[in-house]
Design a protein around this motif. Sequence first.
Motif: not given
Length: 256
Positions: A73-93
């Motif tokens: 989540l921290f890496a995604s917030e910093r923009g370091e995760i390509n594709g965001g959190l779409k690979y991780y089920g409903s984690l984005l929700d």
Amino acid sequence: MEAALKKVNAITTRNIPFAKHSIEELQSVKNQFENTLKHYELNIKQQSDNNKHYKATQETARLYLSHFIQVLLFASERGEINGGLKYYGSLLDLGGKVPALNTEQEILEWGRTIVNGEQNRVRQGGSAIYSPSIALVKFKLEEFSDAAIFQQNLKRNTLRAFEKMQQLRKTTNDFISQLWTEIESHLELEAGSEEEKRALAEEFGIVYVLRRKERKLLQQQEEVENVEEPKEEISLEGKAEEKPTFVQRDLFMQFN
């Protein structure tokens, strides 16, 4: 049953107050009940002992999974995760929050989602996350999964042993009831009183327990017996040669 067997071994066959064939049945029923009880107690102990390992692996898996999700989540917030959190089920929700990981089901289901998602993301060219690595998280989850399966098997074993114990308890109680009746019927001919019959029966392991109403009635009878017979007051003046008379009363009726 133990008391009955000891008493049988201490007296002659002629004095045994139940059928001879019941002796072998008594030994068989006793052995079967004791073996089943020991097996049931062993299953309970194994389940209890393994529960410590199960809880430890559960907490470890929860901790590693939770830490990985936080780093993700921290890496995604910093923009370091390509594709965001779409690979991780409903984690984005969940709005940047760590999902609930309180139960076995939650840990294993989210574990599969996160592991599969991270592996798919890395295959698409994303940079792997470390501290902890997904490989280590997966290992801890597999350890917990194995412990959970083993614990479930122990629970099923304990349940089967309990059900067998319940069935055997009924047949054992039926046999004890039959033996009890035989012993009492035989001792009716030998005992001179109810108290003597009960004393002899107790030597074979029969224990008599009075019901509440029976205890109350017995207490009332004892109170009646302890009450002194009331006497009528008589003036002896002028009647020196006469003896005082007693008044007869039905004292027991006072307590009913």
